[in-house]
Every structure is written in C-alpha cells, then in structure tokens.
Write a protein that holds these residues in place. Structure first.
Motif, PDB file in Angstrom:
ATOM      1  N   LEU A   8       0.834  -1.203   0.000  1.00 56.97           N
ATOM      2  CA  LEU A   8       0.000   0.000   0.000  1.00 56.97           C
ATOM      3  C   LEU A   8       0.869   1.254   0.000  1.00 56.97           C
ATOM      4  O   LEU A   8       0.589   2.216  -0.724  1.00 56.97           O
ATOM      5  CB  LEU A   8      -0.945   0.011   1.204  1.00 56.97           C
ATOM      6  N   GLU A   9       1.932   1.239   0.761  1.00 57.85           N
ATOM      7  CA  GLU A   9       2.851   2.376   0.799  1.00 57.85           C
ATOM      8  C   GLU A   9       3.449   2.628  -0.596  1.00 57.85           C
ATOM      9  O   GLU A   9       3.530   3.773  -1.050  1.00 57.85           O
ATOM     10  CB  GLU A   9       3.954   2.111   1.818  1.00 57.85           C
ATOM     11  N   ARG A  10       3.849   1.564  -1.295  1.00 53.90           N
ATOM     12  CA  ARG A  10       4.390   1.706  -2.661  1.00 53.90           C
ATOM     13  C   ARG A  10       3.329   2.262  -3.616  1.00 53.90           C
ATOM     14  O   ARG A  10       3.627   3.076  -4.496  1.00 53.90           O
ATOM     15  CB  ARG A  10       4.938   0.374  -3.168  1.00 53.90           C
ATOM     16  N   PHE A  11       2.083   1.812  -3.419  1.00 53.53           N
ATOM     17  CA  PHE A  11       0.991   2.315  -4.258  1.00 53.53           C
ATOM     18  C   PHE A  11       0.826   3.825  -4.064  1.00 53.53           C
ATOM     19  O   PHE A  11       0.746   4.579  -5.038  1.00 53.53           O
ATOM     20  CB  PHE A  11      -0.314   1.573  -3.940  1.00 53.53           C
ATOM     21  N   PHE A  12       0.783   4.266  -2.808  1.00 52.18           N
ATOM     22  CA  PHE A  12       0.617   5.698  -2.552  1.00 52.18           C
ATOM     23  C   PHE A  12       1.821   6.506  -3.037  1.00 52.18           C
ATOM     24  O   PHE A  12       1.663   7.608  -3.549  1.00 52.18           O
ATOM     25  CB  PHE A  12       0.356   5.969  -1.071  1.00 52.18           C
ATOM     26  N   ASP A  19       2.896   8.125 -11.116  1.00 57.54           N
ATOM     27  CA  ASP A  19       3.410   6.969 -11.838  1.00 57.54           C
ATOM     28  C   ASP A  19       2.298   5.924 -11.955  1.00 57.54           C
ATOM     29  O   ASP A  19       2.240   4.961 -11.202  1.00 57.54           O
ATOM     30  CB  ASP A  19       4.620   6.406 -11.088  1.00 57.54           C
ATOM     31  N   LEU A  20       1.404   6.152 -12.907  1.00 54.99           N
ATOM     32  CA  LEU A  20       0.237   5.274 -13.052  1.00 54.99           C
ATOM     33  C   LEU A  20       0.604   3.881 -13.542  1.00 54.99           C
ATOM     34  O   LEU A  20      -0.118   2.925 -13.271  1.00 54.99           O
ATOM     35  CB  LEU A  20      -0.803   5.924 -13.954  1.00 54.99           C
ATOM     36  N   ALA A  21       1.725   3.749 -14.232  1.00 54.60           N
ATOM     37  CA  ALA A  21       2.160   2.418 -14.660  1.00 54.60           C
ATOM     38  C   ALA A  21       2.458   1.556 -13.436  1.00 54.60           C
ATOM     39  O   ALA A  21       2.022   0.404 -13.359  1.00 54.60           O
ATOM     40  CB  ALA A  21       3.380   2.523 -15.564  1.00 54.60           C
ATOM     41  N   THR A  22       3.183   2.110 -12.466  1.00 51.65           N
ATOM     42  CA  THR A  22       3.466   1.353 -11.245  1.00 51.65           C
ATOM     43  C   THR A  22       2.193   1.122 -10.451  1.00 51.65           C
ATOM     44  O   THR A  22       1.990   0.029  -9.911  1.00 51.65           O
ATOM     45  CB  THR A  22       4.530   2.080 -10.389  1.00 51.65           C
TER      46      THR A  22
END
Length: 133
Positions: A8-12, A19-22
C-alpha cells in the motif's frame, strides 16, 4: 512493517509521483475499489483510469500515510490527503486486501464526506465534470 503494508505504501508513493504504470502493476487484475459512498468499480483498467482522472482533476492530490497495520488479512491505514479540493482534503482511512504483492480490494473512508470517487471520476460518472464537486 508488514509486506502488505509496504504494498500500500508503494501504491501511494507511485500515486503521489503520478506513476500510473506502477500503480497499475500494484493492482490485481480483478481489483475492487470502493469509495466513501460505497460505490464500487472492478478491474485494473477502470481503477487505473479513475486514479488518472483524479490526478488530472486535482493536480495537488497527495497522500500522506501515517500508520499502517496488518491484521486479520487486511491492511488498515490512516493518513491525510492534501488537496486543493476541500471535499477531498483531510484525514482519511484506507482498508485494503493484498495478495501476492497486489491490491485486491481498496476502500477509502473520508470522515464527513460522502463524495463518490467512483461516480465522479469514471467515464460513466462524468469525469470531465469532477472538478465542480
């Protein structure tokens, strides 16, 4: 920090970096996104498009993650959203389910708000009108 909290942290972090690809890589193909108004959408493409619309409508949108715990198969997080749109800004809670490093279910809770991100930020909901809230 539990590995699912790190997801979740990486998503935020990716969302904050635009960075919508990630973001898309961190969402399960069958992800379900549920908002404050209990409106949902499913699938990585619609979810990614909703987040893209959010960032287009609100370039100032930024998530500050404060706490994250993993318990009973769920990631529960607390933080704050910075936004120039008053209805989006302020304290926020999230609950997610993560499997194999991907978010399978994402739900946001914003105190005092029943704004439907799903309705507001999807093509069916008139994403071009979202800035009018």
């Amino acid at each position: 920090m539990h590995r699912n909290c790190r997801t979740l942290e990486r998503f935020f972090t990716a969302l904050n970096d635009r960075d919508l690809a990630t973001c898309g890589k961190l969402l399960d193909a069958d992800v379900v996104v549920t908002d404050n108004a209990m409106e949902s959408l499913s699938g990585v493409a619609p979810a990614r498009q909703m987040f893209a619309n959010l960032l287009r409508v609100d370039p100032s949108f930024h998530v500050e993650l404060k706490d994250c715990i993993y318990r009973d198969g769920k990631v529960r997080a607390r933080g704050r959203v910075r936004s120039d749109i008053a209805e989006l800004a302020g304290p926020c809670l999230w609950e997610t389910r993560v499997a194999k490093g991907r978010i399978r279910h994402y739900q946001s809770f914003r105190a005092g708000s029943n704004v439907s991100f799903v309705r507001m930020l999807t093509d069916e909901g008139g994403a071009d009108q979202a800035h009018t809230l």
